[in-house]
Design a protein around this motif. Structure first.
Motif, PDB file in Angstrom:
ATOM      1  N   MET A 176       0.980  -1.192  -0.198  1.00 28.06           N
ATOM      2  CA  MET A 176      -0.302  -0.189  -0.478  1.00 28.06           C
ATOM      3  C   MET A 176       0.989   1.312  -0.243  1.00 28.06           C
ATOM      4  N   ALA A 177       0.578   2.322  -1.222  1.00 25.18           N
ATOM      5  CA  ALA A 177       1.293   3.344  -0.484  1.00 25.18           C
ATOM      6  C   ALA A 177       1.565   3.990   0.256  1.00 25.18           C
ATOM      7  N   ASP A 178       0.515   4.100   1.036  1.00 26.77           N
ATOM      8  CA  ASP A 178       0.617   5.213   1.821  1.00 26.77           C
ATOM      9  C   ASP A 178       1.581   4.426   3.382  1.00 26.77           C
ATOM     10  N   GLU A 179       2.410   2.614   3.700  1.00 27.00           N
ATOM     11  CA  GLU A 179       3.071   2.867   4.719  1.00 27.00           C
ATOM     12  C   GLU A 179       4.407   3.434   3.812  1.00 27.00           C
ATOM     13  N   ARG A 180       4.991   4.099   3.014  1.00 20.45           N
ATOM     14  CA  ARG A 180       6.058   4.494   2.424  1.00 20.45           C
ATOM     15  C   ARG A 180       6.012   6.369   2.650  1.00 20.45           C
ATOM     16  N   PHE A 181       4.677   6.769   2.954  1.00 25.66           N
ATOM     17  CA  PHE A 181       5.192   8.205   3.020  1.00 25.66           C
ATOM     18  C   PHE A 181       5.831   7.730   4.480  1.00 25.66           C
ATOM     19  N   VAL A 182       6.188  10.054   4.189  1.00 20.18           N
ATOM     20  CA  VAL A 182       6.941  10.268   4.999  1.00 20.18           C
ATOM     21  C   VAL A 182       6.942  11.268   5.530  1.00 20.18           C
ATOM     22  N   LEU A 183       6.215  11.852   6.479  1.00 17.33           N
ATOM     23  CA  LEU A 183       7.071  13.885   6.521  1.00 17.33           C
ATOM     24  C   LEU A 183       7.329  13.942   8.414  1.00 17.33           C
ATOM     25  N   LEU A 184       8.025  14.687   7.878  1.00 19.33           N
ATOM     26  CA  LEU A 184       9.133  14.728   8.683  1.00 19.33           C
ATOM     27  C   LEU A 184       8.933  16.221   9.561  1.00 19.33           C
ATOM     28  N   ALA A 185       9.216  16.908   9.957  1.00 23.36           N
ATOM     29  CA  ALA A 185       8.359  18.211  11.121  1.00 23.36           C
ATOM     30  C   ALA A 185       9.710  19.000  10.307  1.00 23.36           C
ATOM     31  N   PRO A 186       9.927  20.152  10.695  1.00 23.59           N
ATOM     32  CA  PRO A 186      11.415  20.865  10.471  1.00 23.59           C
ATOM     33  C   PRO A 186      12.888  20.307  12.082  1.00 23.59           C
ATOM     34  N   GLY A 187      13.230  20.091  11.175  1.00 21.97           N
ATOM     35  CA  GLY A 187      14.643  19.422  12.743  1.00 21.97           C
ATOM     36  C   GLY A 187      14.325  18.295  12.326  1.00 21.97           C
ATOM     37  N   ALA A 188      13.639  17.317  12.130  1.00 26.38           N
ATOM     38  CA  ALA A 188      13.304  16.154  12.076  1.00 26.38           C
ATOM     39  C   ALA A 188      14.455  15.190  12.099  1.00 26.38           C
ATOM     40  N   ALA A 189      14.149  13.958  11.996  1.00 27.59           N
ATOM     41  CA  ALA A 189      14.942  13.152  11.213  1.00 27.59           C
ATOM     42  C   ALA A 189      14.335  11.376  11.187  1.00 27.59           C
ATOM     43  N   ARG A 190      14.502  10.572  10.606  1.00 23.90           N
ATOM     44  CA  ARG A 190      13.948   9.398  10.918  1.00 23.90           C
ATOM     45  C   ARG A 190      14.840   8.419  11.799  1.00 23.90           C
ATOM     46  N   PRO A 191      13.929   7.977  12.632  1.00 19.20           N
ATOM     47  CA  PRO A 191      14.303   7.229  13.699  1.00 19.20           C
ATOM     48  C   PRO A 191      15.140   5.900  13.220  1.00 19.20           C
ATOM     49  N   GLY A 192      16.387   5.500  14.100  1.00 23.32           N
ATOM     50  CA  GLY A 192      17.004   4.549  13.533  1.00 23.32           C
ATOM     51  C   GLY A 192      17.132   3.458  15.455  1.00 23.32           C
ATOM     52  N   ARG A 193      17.719   2.517  14.811  1.00 23.74           N
ATOM     53  CA  ARG A 193      18.098   1.606  15.931  1.00 23.74           C
ATOM     54  C   ARG A 193      19.565   1.913  16.634  1.00 23.74           C
ATOM     55  N   ILE A 194      20.202   2.887  15.735  1.00 22.98           N
ATOM     56  CA  ILE A 194      21.575   3.358  16.187  1.00 22.98           C
ATOM     57  C   ILE A 194      21.501   5.178  16.036  1.00 22.98           C
ATOM     58  N   PRO A 195      21.466   5.468  17.683  1.00 25.57           N
ATOM     59  CA  PRO A 195      21.630   7.168  17.565  1.00 25.57           C
ATOM     60  C   PRO A 195      23.438   7.640  16.604  1.00 25.57           C
ATOM     61  N   LEU A 196      22.379   8.421  15.695  1.00 30.81           N
ATOM     62  CA  LEU A 196      22.987   9.086  15.184  1.00 30.81           C
ATOM     63  C   LEU A 196      24.838  10.344  15.272  1.00 30.81           C
ATOM     64  N   PRO A 197      25.182  10.483  15.001  1.00 33.72           N
ATOM     65  CA  PRO A 197      26.443  11.817  15.630  1.00 33.72           C
ATOM     66  C   PRO A 197      25.225  13.205  14.815  1.00 33.72           C
ATOM     67  N   PRO A 198      25.402  13.960  15.765  1.00 31.55           N
ATOM     68  CA  PRO A 198      24.268  15.408  15.215  1.00 31.55           C
ATOM     69  C   PRO A 198      24.621  15.640  14.131  1.00 31.55           C
ATOM     70  N   ALA A 199      25.614  15.505  13.339  1.00 37.77           N
ATOM     71  CA  ALA A 199      25.877  16.334  11.788  1.00 37.77           C
ATOM     72  C   ALA A 199      24.971  15.532  11.402  1.00 37.77           C
TER      73      ALA A 199
END
Length: 176
Positions: free
Chosen positions: A1-24
């Motif tokens: 289904m197409a809506d399963e891949r829809f992504v909308l991020l607020a300003p400054g937000a990032a996709r969550p991940g299992r591993i925290p990324l460096p702030p850069a």
């Protein structure tokens, strides 16, 4: 289904991940979000990226703030805010800070995978080992010489259900 891949991020937000990324690094679209077609990151270039060659992935960089210095093949170019550069695979290039504060860019890699490098940086206690970051970047970008290791790295980064990657062996394996 197409809506399963829809992504909308607020300003400054990032996709969550299992591993925290460096702030850069802020992942906007991960390789898994796009079926492997591309990945998109917002990056503050806190350190220069040494000369390297992508053997599979093309890289596009749009400068949001600051000035980016690009070494492409054997020429050096400056890219101020609002500039775009396409770095085709197979051609040596380097990215450097040419402003203070450092440049902030949108980086797209096609096919995807560059965020694996950023996740690898965040996965190692105390940061990457000397020389290992460059190898991980080549691997994530599709270097032929590192294709056999790419799947192993991806498995380690995705396979942990505790939210922390299993990084045993990475430091010794990638010590340069």
């Amino acid at each position: 289904m197409a809506d399963e891949r829809f992504v909308l991020l607020a300003p400054g937000a990032a996709r969550p991940g299992r591993i925290p990324l460096p702030p850069a690094f802020r992942v906007k679209a991960a390789t898994e979000d796009t079926g492997g077609r591309f990945s998109l990151l917002e990056v503050v270039l806190g350190r220069d990226i040494p000369r390297h060659t992508h053997h599979r992935a093309d890289e596009g960089v749009y400068v949001l703030d600051g000035v980016l210095e690009i070494e492409f093949d054997d020429a050096v170019h400056l890219a101020p805010r609002g500039s775009f550069v396409l770095l085709p695979h197979g051609v040596p290039h380097a990215l450097r800070r040419a402003s203070d504060p450092p440049p902030r860019v949108l980086q797209i890699s096609s096919p995807g995978g560059w965020e694996l490098y950023a996740r690898w940086l965040g996965a190692l206690p105390g940061g990457p080992v000397r020389g290992g970051a460059h190898r991980a970047h080549r691997r994530a970008a599709g270097s032929r010489e590192d294709q056999s290791d790419r799947g192993a790295l991806r498995h380690r980064l995705r396979g942990d259900t505790t939210g922390r990657a299993d990084t045993r062996g990475l430091a010794s394996r990638h010590h340069g």
